[in-house]
Design a protein around this motif. Structure first.
Motif, PDB file in Angstrom:
ATOM      1  N   UNK A  55       0.850  -1.195   0.000  1.00  0.00           N
ATOM      2  CA  UNK A  55       0.000   0.000   0.000  1.00  0.00           C
ATOM      3  C   UNK A  55       0.882   1.239   0.000  1.00  0.00           C
ATOM      4  N   UNK A  56       0.261   2.399  -0.211  1.00  0.00           N
ATOM      5  CA  UNK A  56       0.995   3.669  -0.232  1.00  0.00           C
ATOM      6  C   UNK A  56       0.013   4.805   0.029  1.00  0.00           C
ATOM      7  N   UNK A  57       0.508   5.952   0.410  1.00  0.00           N
ATOM      8  CA  UNK A  57      -0.260   7.192   0.392  1.00  0.00           C
ATOM      9  C   UNK A  57       0.689   8.357   0.183  1.00  0.00           C
ATOM     10  N   UNK A  58       0.396   9.150  -0.824  1.00  0.00           N
ATOM     11  CA  UNK A  58       1.190  10.339  -1.109  1.00  0.00           C
ATOM     12  C   UNK A  58       0.640  11.542  -0.349  1.00  0.00           C
ATOM     13  N   UNK A  59      -0.609  11.423   0.105  1.00  0.00           N
ATOM     14  CA  UNK A  59      -1.267  12.539   0.786  1.00  0.00           C
ATOM     15  C   UNK A  59      -0.815  12.648   2.233  1.00  0.00           C
ATOM     16  N   UNK A  60      -0.897  13.846   2.769  1.00  0.00           N
ATOM     17  CA  UNK A  60      -0.680  14.045   4.195  1.00  0.00           C
ATOM     18  C   UNK A  60      -2.052  14.112   4.862  1.00  0.00           C
ATOM     19  N   UNK A  61      -2.080  13.832   6.153  1.00  0.00           N
ATOM     20  CA  UNK A  61      -3.339  13.896   6.886  1.00  0.00           C
ATOM     21  C   UNK A  61      -3.980  12.535   7.052  1.00  0.00           C
ATOM     22  N   UNK A  62      -5.151  12.548   7.671  1.00  0.00           N
ATOM     23  CA  UNK A  62      -5.892  11.316   7.953  1.00  0.00           C
ATOM     24  C   UNK A  62      -6.394  10.690   6.654  1.00  0.00           C
ATOM     25  N   UNK A  63      -6.597   9.392   6.671  1.00  0.00           N
ATOM     26  CA  UNK A  63      -7.124   8.686   5.512  1.00  0.00           C
ATOM     27  C   UNK A  63      -6.437   7.355   5.360  1.00  0.00           C
ATOM     28  N   UNK A  64      -7.025   6.525   4.543  1.00  0.00           N
ATOM     29  CA  UNK A  64      -6.503   5.177   4.336  1.00  0.00           C
ATOM     30  C   UNK A  64      -5.361   5.165   3.326  1.00  0.00           C
ATOM     31  N   UNK A  65      -4.514   4.176   3.454  1.00  0.00           N
ATOM     32  CA  UNK A  65      -3.485   3.927   2.448  1.00  0.00           C
ATOM     33  C   UNK A  65      -4.157   3.238   1.262  1.00  0.00           C
ATOM     34  N   UNK A  66      -3.701   3.519   0.073  1.00  0.00           N
ATOM     35  CA  UNK A  66      -4.254   2.906  -1.142  1.00  0.00           C
ATOM     36  C   UNK A  66      -3.512   1.616  -1.451  1.00  0.00           C
ATOM     37  N   UNK A  67      -4.235   0.649  -2.002  1.00  0.00           N
ATOM     38  CA  UNK A  67      -3.644  -0.632  -2.388  1.00  0.00           C
ATOM     39  C   UNK A  67      -2.925  -0.488  -3.724  1.00  0.00           C
ATOM     40  N   UNK A  68      -1.752  -1.091  -3.824  1.00  0.00           N
ATOM     41  CA  UNK A  68      -1.007  -1.082  -5.083  1.00  0.00           C
ATOM     42  C   UNK A  68      -1.808  -1.803  -6.170  1.00  0.00           C
ATOM     43  N   UNK A  69      -1.566  -1.457  -7.443  1.00  0.00           N
ATOM     44  CA  UNK A  69      -2.243  -2.135  -8.546  1.00  0.00           C
ATOM     45  C   UNK A  69      -1.924  -3.637  -8.584  1.00  0.00           C
ATOM     46  N   UNK A  70      -2.737  -4.382  -9.310  1.00  0.00           N
ATOM     47  CA  UNK A  70      -2.574  -5.836  -9.441  1.00  0.00           C
ATOM     48  C   UNK A  70      -1.176  -6.193  -9.934  1.00  0.00           C
ATOM     49  N   UNK A  71      -0.600  -7.252  -9.350  1.00  0.00           N
ATOM     50  CA  UNK A  71       0.702  -7.741  -9.780  1.00  0.00           C
ATOM     51  C   UNK A  71       1.868  -6.912  -9.298  1.00  0.00           C
ATOM     52  N   UNK A  72       1.611  -5.966  -8.362  1.00  0.00           N
ATOM     53  CA  UNK A  72       2.671  -5.107  -7.834  1.00  0.00           C
ATOM     54  C   UNK A  72       2.664  -5.136  -6.310  1.00  0.00           C
ATOM     55  N   UNK A  73       3.721  -4.638  -5.728  1.00  0.00           N
ATOM     56  CA  UNK A  73       3.791  -4.462  -4.282  1.00  0.00           C
ATOM     57  C   UNK A  73       4.747  -3.311  -3.983  1.00  0.00           C
ATOM     58  N   UNK A  74       4.715  -2.859  -2.730  1.00  0.00           N
ATOM     59  CA  UNK A  74       5.592  -1.772  -2.284  1.00  0.00           C
ATOM     60  C   UNK A  74       6.094  -2.094  -0.887  1.00  0.00           C
ATOM     61  N   UNK A  75       7.139  -1.412  -0.483  1.00  0.00           N
ATOM     62  CA  UNK A  75       7.645  -1.543   0.885  1.00  0.00           C
ATOM     63  C   UNK A  75       6.695  -0.827   1.838  1.00  0.00           C
ATOM     64  N   UNK A  76       6.707  -1.200   3.103  1.00  0.00           N
ATOM     65  CA  UNK A  76       5.901  -0.474   4.082  1.00  0.00           C
ATOM     66  C   UNK A  76       6.392   0.969   4.137  1.00  0.00           C
ATOM     67  N   UNK A  77       5.481   1.890   4.368  1.00  0.00           N
ATOM     68  CA  UNK A  77       5.827   3.306   4.429  1.00  0.00           C
ATOM     69  C   UNK A  77       5.942   3.974   3.078  1.00  0.00           C
ATOM     70  N   UNK A  78       5.472   3.331   2.022  1.00  0.00           N
ATOM     71  CA  UNK A  78       5.584   3.922   0.682  1.00  0.00           C
ATOM     72  C   UNK A  78       4.703   5.161   0.568  1.00  0.00           C
ATOM     73  N   UNK A  79       5.252   6.171  -0.114  1.00  0.00           N
ATOM     74  CA  UNK A  79       4.555   7.446  -0.198  1.00  0.00           C
ATOM     75  C   UNK A  79       4.255   7.891  -1.631  1.00  0.00           C
ATOM     76  N   UNK A  80       4.290   6.945  -2.576  1.00  0.00           N
ATOM     77  CA  UNK A  80       4.015   7.304  -3.953  1.00  0.00           C
ATOM     78  C   UNK A  80       3.560   6.068  -4.716  1.00  0.00           C
ATOM     79  N   UNK A  81       2.636   6.253  -5.645  1.00  0.00           N
ATOM     80  CA  UNK A  81       2.156   5.147  -6.480  1.00  0.00           C
ATOM     81  C   UNK A  81       3.311   4.459  -7.194  1.00  0.00           C
ATOM     82  N   UNK A  82       4.316   5.214  -7.613  1.00  0.00           N
ATOM     83  CA  UNK A  82       5.440   4.616  -8.339  1.00  0.00           C
ATOM     84  C   UNK A  82       6.329   3.753  -7.441  1.00  0.00           C
ATOM     85  N   UNK A  83       6.063   3.734  -6.130  1.00  0.00           N
ATOM     86  CA  UNK A  83       6.747   2.792  -5.236  1.00  0.00           C
ATOM     87  C   UNK A  83       6.206   1.373  -5.422  1.00  0.00           C
ATOM     88  N   UNK A  84       5.058   1.240  -6.082  1.00  0.00           N
ATOM     89  CA  UNK A  84       4.455  -0.062  -6.378  1.00  0.00           C
ATOM     90  C   UNK A  84       5.159  -0.637  -7.606  1.00  0.00           C
TER      91      UNK A  84
END
Length: 132
Positions: A55-84
């Protein structure tokens, strides 16, 4: 000072924002402390937890982390979609986009964007193979 707030006027110290949050200079309320990118909480002004692997979130503030697209993954603490990044055994053209499993007879050992390699003549592999 950024990363702090002071709820009362006058002299005295500013209070530090909770863990993995920050605020702009001159903040006057605890809710001015917002999660930094890569972290999440149900509301502002509380300690934030790291976004989970995949998962990742580029936004600051409260809210859920977004799930990476199918067939991808990211490290914990990812802050950008391109981390997937494409998983091993999956191909894709760019980081942050969905990746497809290698077809039968193909493989890809590395993570990240790239094409699957064809197995040598006379050999084969299952779909999604990540080794020769």
């Amino acid at each position: 000072v950024a990363g702090t707030y002071k709820a009362t006027a006058g002299s005295g110290s500013c209070a530090a924002c909770p863990l993995h949050t920050s605020s702009v200079g001159g903040s006057t309320e605890l809710i001015d402390c917002k999660c930094v990118a890569g972290y999440t909480a149900a509301s502002d002004g509380v300690a934030c937890r790291v976004c989970d692997t995949g998962t990742y979130t580029a936004a600051t503030g409260a809210g859920e982390c977004s799930t990476c697209p199918a067939g991808t993954s990211s490290a914990s603490g990812s802050d950008n979609l391109t981390d997937c990044k494409c998983l091993a055994g999956h191909s894709g053209t760019v980081d942050g986009a969905a990746c497809s499993a290698c077809e039968t007879g193909g493989y890809k050992a590395a993570t990240g964007a790239g094409k699957c390699s064809t197995c040598p003549a006379g050999t084969s592999s299952a779909s999604g193979s990540d080794a020769l």
